[in-house]
Design a protein around this motif. Structure first.
Motif, PDB file in Angstrom:
ATOM      1  N   THR A 221       0.775  -1.212   0.055  1.00  0.00           N
ATOM      2  CA  THR A 221      -0.057   0.075   0.117  1.00  0.00           C
ATOM      3  C   THR A 221       0.848   1.311  -0.110  1.00  0.00           C
ATOM      4  N   PRO A 222       0.271   2.457  -0.319  1.00  0.00           N
ATOM      5  CA  PRO A 222       1.329   3.597  -0.485  1.00  0.00           C
ATOM      6  C   PRO A 222       1.731   4.111   1.022  1.00  0.00           C
ATOM      7  N   LYS A 223       0.944   3.447   2.112  1.00  0.00           N
ATOM      8  CA  LYS A 223       1.301   3.675   3.476  1.00  0.00           C
ATOM      9  C   LYS A 223       2.468   3.043   3.779  1.00  0.00           C
ATOM     10  N   GLU A 224       2.491   1.712   3.573  1.00  0.00           N
ATOM     11  CA  GLU A 224       3.683   0.721   3.584  1.00  0.00           C
ATOM     12  C   GLU A 224       4.883   1.036   3.084  1.00  0.00           C
ATOM     13  N   ILE A 225       4.641   1.640   1.673  1.00  0.00           N
ATOM     14  CA  ILE A 225       5.710   2.036   1.097  1.00  0.00           C
ATOM     15  C   ILE A 225       6.471   3.416   1.563  1.00  0.00           C
ATOM     16  N   PHE A 226       5.512   4.171   2.067  1.00  0.00           N
ATOM     17  CA  PHE A 226       6.211   5.610   2.784  1.00  0.00           C
ATOM     18  C   PHE A 226       6.746   4.971   4.051  1.00  0.00           C
ATOM     19  N   GLU A 227       6.293   4.439   4.776  1.00  0.00           N
ATOM     20  CA  GLU A 227       6.859   3.968   6.006  1.00  0.00           C
ATOM     21  C   GLU A 227       8.250   3.398   5.831  1.00  0.00           C
ATOM     22  N   LYS A 228       8.387   2.646   4.873  1.00  0.00           N
ATOM     23  CA  LYS A 228       9.470   1.788   4.827  1.00  0.00           C
ATOM     24  C   LYS A 228      10.630   2.316   3.989  1.00  0.00           C
ATOM     25  N   MET A 229      10.298   3.380   3.068  1.00  0.00           N
ATOM     26  CA  MET A 229      11.130   4.176   2.408  1.00  0.00           C
ATOM     27  C   MET A 229      11.856   5.201   3.572  1.00  0.00           C
ATOM     28  N   TRP A 230      10.724   5.741   4.207  1.00  0.00           N
ATOM     29  CA  TRP A 230      11.155   6.676   5.459  1.00  0.00           C
ATOM     30  C   TRP A 230      12.112   6.041   6.171  1.00  0.00           C
ATOM     31  N   PHE A 231      11.727   4.850   6.653  1.00  0.00           N
ATOM     32  CA  PHE A 231      12.640   4.020   7.757  1.00  0.00           C
ATOM     33  C   PHE A 231      14.011   3.931   7.191  1.00  0.00           C
ATOM     34  N   GLU A 232      14.102   3.396   5.902  1.00  0.00           N
ATOM     35  CA  GLU A 232      15.446   3.065   5.380  1.00  0.00           C
ATOM     36  C   GLU A 232      16.264   4.353   5.397  1.00  0.00           C
ATOM     37  N   THR A 233      15.640   5.649   4.874  1.00  0.00           N
ATOM     38  CA  THR A 233      16.063   6.873   4.590  1.00  0.00           C
ATOM     39  C   THR A 233      16.894   7.198   6.157  1.00  0.00           C
ATOM     40  N   GLN A 234      16.029   7.315   7.044  1.00  0.00           N
ATOM     41  CA  GLN A 234      16.227   7.530   8.422  1.00  0.00           C
ATOM     42  C   GLN A 234      17.764   6.558   8.866  1.00  0.00           C
ATOM     43  N   LYS A 235      17.442   5.185   8.650  1.00  0.00           N
ATOM     44  CA  LYS A 235      18.479   4.703   9.122  1.00  0.00           C
ATOM     45  C   LYS A 235      19.933   4.800   8.281  1.00  0.00           C
ATOM     46  N   PHE A 236      19.787   5.111   6.959  1.00  0.00           N
ATOM     47  CA  PHE A 236      20.928   5.260   6.426  1.00  0.00           C
ATOM     48  C   PHE A 236      21.556   6.797   6.557  1.00  0.00           C
ATOM     49  N   LYS A 237      20.911   7.683   7.052  1.00  0.00           N
ATOM     50  CA  LYS A 237      21.223   8.939   7.380  1.00  0.00           C
ATOM     51  C   LYS A 237      22.094   8.992   8.899  1.00  0.00           C
ATOM     52  N   THR A 238      21.523   7.942   9.659  1.00  0.00           N
ATOM     53  CA  THR A 238      22.059   7.871  11.178  1.00  0.00           C
ATOM     54  C   THR A 238      23.355   7.087  10.928  1.00  0.00           C
ATOM     55  N   SER A 239      23.402   6.148  10.056  1.00  0.00           N
ATOM     56  CA  SER A 239      24.884   5.536   9.905  1.00  0.00           C
ATOM     57  C   SER A 239      25.820   6.666   9.140  1.00  0.00           C
ATOM     58  N   PHE A 240      25.179   7.223   8.491  1.00  0.00           N
ATOM     59  CA  PHE A 240      26.202   8.261   7.659  1.00  0.00           C
ATOM     60  C   PHE A 240      26.582   9.271   8.558  1.00  0.00           C
ATOM     61  N   ASP A 241      25.730   9.771   9.330  1.00  0.00           N
ATOM     62  CA  ASP A 241      26.224  10.612  10.139  1.00  0.00           C
ATOM     63  C   ASP A 241      27.189  10.272  11.254  1.00  0.00           C
ATOM     64  N   LYS A 242      27.221   9.224  11.687  1.00  0.00           N
ATOM     65  CA  LYS A 242      28.007   8.277  12.443  1.00  0.00           C
ATOM     66  C   LYS A 242      29.376   8.340  12.093  1.00  0.00           C
ATOM     67  N   LYS A 243      29.434   7.600  10.663  1.00  0.00           N
ATOM     68  CA  LYS A 243      30.688   7.515  10.362  1.00  0.00           C
ATOM     69  C   LYS A 243      31.487   9.001   9.843  1.00  0.00           C
ATOM     70  N   LYS A 244      30.536   9.953   9.535  1.00  0.00           N
ATOM     71  CA  LYS A 244      31.068  11.065   9.440  1.00  0.00           C
ATOM     72  C   LYS A 244      31.676  11.897  10.766  1.00  0.00           C
ATOM     73  N   ARG A 245      31.088  11.628  12.027  1.00  0.00           N
ATOM     74  CA  ARG A 245      31.805  11.806  13.056  1.00  0.00           C
ATOM     75  C   ARG A 245      33.128  11.235  13.522  1.00  0.00           C
ATOM     76  N   LEU A 246      32.904   9.971  13.228  1.00  0.00           N
ATOM     77  CA  LEU A 246      33.990   9.363  13.358  1.00  0.00           C
ATOM     78  C   LEU A 246      35.370   9.557  12.668  1.00  0.00           C
ATOM     79  N   LYS A 247      35.166   9.842  11.555  1.00  0.00           N
ATOM     80  CA  LYS A 247      36.143  10.129  10.432  1.00  0.00           C
ATOM     81  C   LYS A 247      36.759  11.327  11.012  1.00  0.00           C
TER      82      LYS A 247
END
Length: 252
Positions: A221-247
């Motif tokens: 459903t559109p809701k399922e797609i939005f929720e999953k896409m947003w979850f994966e985006t936030q997950k990636f951003k958190t990981s990216f920001d963490k790597k940036k701080r470590l570097k």
């Protein structure tokens, strides 16, 4: 030096080789050149884009020479594979590899240089960009087509899709930075959403993209797609920001 030239450009082999051999001292620098160096050259009746890949460290020099295809060769072969599947990318012309007994040294990927109107990055940083939503929806359909054709573009990030304005509000999309791709994969829902997670962290853009994706992907459903896409985006951003701080911490 090993070279592979598209059949349409074989008659220019010696000229292309000369350009590559003089790469460091000629050509017009394109981009910032922080990782790999890209230069433009006027060649015959077109402008060619030559990407010089950073010389790998010793271990990878051996790997790329004997066990794995070089980034230049993969870029060339993947570009041809994309075109065969009807996916836009600048016309591949050639690749060059320079090696020694220690392994791969420098390598180059040559393609036609495209003059385009924008990349996906402009959509991300300019919410008032003309025809923003229409372009974003067409880009989402383009990405859906990639997924349906079993193409996993591992560097599906803001600067790697070139966008050209066409006729009557129709846009053309071209992939660049091609050396990390998988073909003929069956992409499940999670893989599809992860593949779109590196593009923008803006919730309003994710809403538009998930809405458009849902029109073509009937499994969720559109809701399922939005929720999953947003979850994966936030997950990636958190990981990216963490790597940036470590570097940053590591530098000090």
């Amino acid at each position: 030096m090993i070279l592979k030239i598209d059949s349409h450009f074989e008659k220019y082999a010696s000229s292309l080789l000369q350009i590559v051999e003089n790469f460091k001292t000629s050509g017009l620098l394109f981009g910032d050149g922080k990782r790999n160096t890209i230069k433009l050259f006027e060649f015959e009746d077109l402008t060619v884009n030559i990407k010089s890949f950073k010389i790998p460290h010793l271990f990878n020099r051996v790997v790329y020479q004997y066990f794995r295809k070089s980034k230049a060769r993969r870029s060339y072969e993947y570009a041809n594979a994309l075109l065969k599947k009807g996916i836009g990318t600048p016309q591949p012309i050639a690749y060059f590899e320079n090696s020694s007994w220690l392994g791969l040294k420098d390598s180059y990927y040559v393609s036609e240089h495209l003059e385009v109107d924008l990349t996906f990055r402009e959509l991300d940083i300019q919410p008032d960009y003309p025809d923003h939503e229409n372009i974003l929806r067409q880009f989402t359909r383009f990405s859906f087509d990639l997924h349906e054709k079993g193409i996993e573009f591992l560097d599906h990030s803001p600067g790697n899709t070139l966008i050209k304005n066409g006729i009557n509000g129709n846009y053309s999309f071209y992939l660049v930075d091609l050396n990390r791709m998988n073909f003929d994969k069956s992409l499940d829902f999670e893989m599809r959403m992860k593949n779109l997670s590196h593009l923008t962290a803006k919730k309003e853009m994710i809403r538009v993209m998930s809405d458009e994706y849902s029109k073509h992907y009937s499994n969720k459903t559109p809701k399922e797609i939005f929720e999953k896409m947003w979850f994966e985006t936030q997950k990636f951003k958190t990981s990216f920001d963490k790597k940036k701080r470590l570097k940053k911490a590591f530098k000090f």
